[in-house]
Write an enzyme that holds these catalytic residues in place. Structure first.
Site, mmCIF file in Angstrom:
data_model
loop_
_atom_site.group_PDB
_atom_site.id
_atom_site.type_symbol
_atom_site.label_atom_id
_atom_site.label_comp_id
_atom_site.label_asym_id
_atom_site.label_seq_id
_atom_site.Cartn_x
_atom_site.Cartn_y
_atom_site.Cartn_z
ATOM 1 N N LYS A 249 0.991 -0.703 -0.112
ATOM 2 C CA LYS A 249 0.341 -0.046 -0.320
ATOM 3 C C LYS A 249 0.658 1.511 -0.038
ATOM 4 O O LYS A 249 0.932 2.168 -0.750
ATOM 5 C CB LYS A 249 -0.675 -0.588 1.136
ATOM 6 C CG LYS A 249 -1.341 -1.362 1.463
ATOM 7 C CD LYS A 249 -2.872 -1.325 2.411
ATOM 8 C CE LYS A 249 -1.924 -1.240 3.909
ATOM 9 N NZ LYS A 249 -1.202 -2.693 4.550
ATOM 10 N N ARG B 268 -9.264 -0.193 8.712
ATOM 11 C CA ARG B 268 -8.950 -1.426 8.891
ATOM 12 C C ARG B 268 -10.318 -1.757 10.392
ATOM 13 O O ARG B 268 -9.853 -2.810 10.101
ATOM 14 C CB ARG B 268 -7.462 -1.274 10.160
ATOM 15 C CG ARG B 268 -6.826 -1.212 9.498
ATOM 16 C CD ARG B 268 -5.861 -0.348 9.957
ATOM 17 N NE ARG B 268 -4.899 0.192 8.724
ATOM 18 C CZ ARG B 268 -3.100 0.026 8.912
ATOM 19 N NH1 ARG B 268 -2.896 -0.990 9.547
ATOM 20 N NH2 ARG B 268 -2.618 0.756 8.212
ATOM 21 N N ARG C 9 11.434 -0.804 10.962
ATOM 22 C CA ARG C 9 10.131 -1.093 11.829
ATOM 23 C C ARG C 9 10.273 -1.873 13.354
ATOM 24 O O ARG C 9 10.062 -2.948 12.873
ATOM 25 C CB ARG C 9 8.689 -0.840 11.046
ATOM 26 C CG ARG C 9 8.537 0.450 10.674
ATOM 27 C CD ARG C 9 7.527 0.573 9.478
ATOM 28 N NE ARG C 9 6.133 0.297 9.708
ATOM 29 C CZ ARG C 9 5.273 -0.062 9.043
ATOM 30 N NH1 ARG C 9 5.254 0.109 8.161
ATOM 31 N NH2 ARG C 9 4.346 -0.749 9.637
#
Ligand code: AP5
Length: 211
Positions: free
Chosen positions: A13, A88, A156
């Site tokens: 995305k 979401r 991350r």
């Protein structure tokens, strides 16, 4: 034009959003990027979001709906926006719907990027992202410089194996039902094969929007 980019963590995305936005001439909004910026700034929003994000859990709906309302009321998003990973849960889809109706707009389409879990684990295991502009990279070492802005590339925390496992479970439990919510509310939902060269995935998505 309000388009929702949807898909599992690592589906691409964040890679596709700027490419599609440039082609369509609209800005992007990514709640993940907004939340990480708030964490870096040490704001109350960031302090609230950090522990959820590090574990790979979803940040509460009330926080996300606050970001959505604020962003959609901004002038820069008046002509439309590409929503990257913004919806979401079903309550978030309902909340977004309420906001867009109040603004006299609608969600034009949901682009659902389709990919299996094995490919996701492979992608996230080799991902680094720019600490400043959040651009994702594959196979680049942490500590090297971002091609776009010169910022430092980092790993991350939620790309650790345990957090990835949790994010995939959270997706199946809380996020996947959103697609049926949109289908049952008459919104166009297009499933896009997210595997293959990045430009091919972009072309598939643009082809669906043009059809
Ligand atoms: P967020 O930052 O949005 O993370 P995510 O949805 O888990 O998605 P990712 O950023 O991991 O993946 P992506 O699909 O963008 O893939 P990418 O393009 O990087 O959210 C993080 C957290 O914030 C959430 O877990 C949650 O805690 C919180 N949050 C955010 N929004 C929320 C909301 N609405 N509600 C509640 N909580 C929320 O690609 C991945 C890798 O693959 C990269 O290395 C890339 O280079 C590579 N790649 C991309 N495309 C291809 C391709 N075609 N072929 C090969 N490699 C590719």
């Amino acid at each position: 034009m309000i388009i929702v980019l949807f898909g599992k963590p690592g589906a691409g995305k964040g890679t596709q959003a700027p490419l599609l936005a440039a082609a369509l001439g609209v800005p992007t909004l990514a709640t993940g990027d907004e939340l990480r910026a708030a964490i870096r700034a040490g704001s109350p929003l960031g302090l609230e979001a950090k522990s959820y994000m590090d574990r790979g859990d979803l940040v509460p709906d009330s926080v996300i709906l606050g970001i959505i309302k604020q962003a959609l009321s901004e002038q820069r998003n008046a002509g439309g926006v590409l929503l990257d990973g913004v919806v979401r849960t079903v309550p978030q889809a309902e909340g977004l719907d309420k906001v867009v109706v109040e603004l006299g707009k609608k969600v034009e389409a949901v682009l659902a990027f389709d990919i299996d879990d094995e490919e996701i684990v492979r992608r996230l295991a080799s991902r680094t992202v720019c600490e400043s502009c959040q651009t994702p990279y594959t196979g680049r070492e942490p500590g090297t410089a971002c091609d776009k802005c010169g910022g430092t590339l980092i790993r991350r925390k939620d790309d650790e194996p345990e957090a990835i496992r949790n994010r995939l479970e959270v997706y199946d439990r809380q996020t996947a039902p959103v697609l049926d919510w949109y289908r049952s509310h008459g919104t166009k939902v297009a499933v896009i094969d997210a595997v293959g060269p990045v430009q091919d995935v972009t072309a598939r998505a643009l082809g669906v929007l043009a059809s």
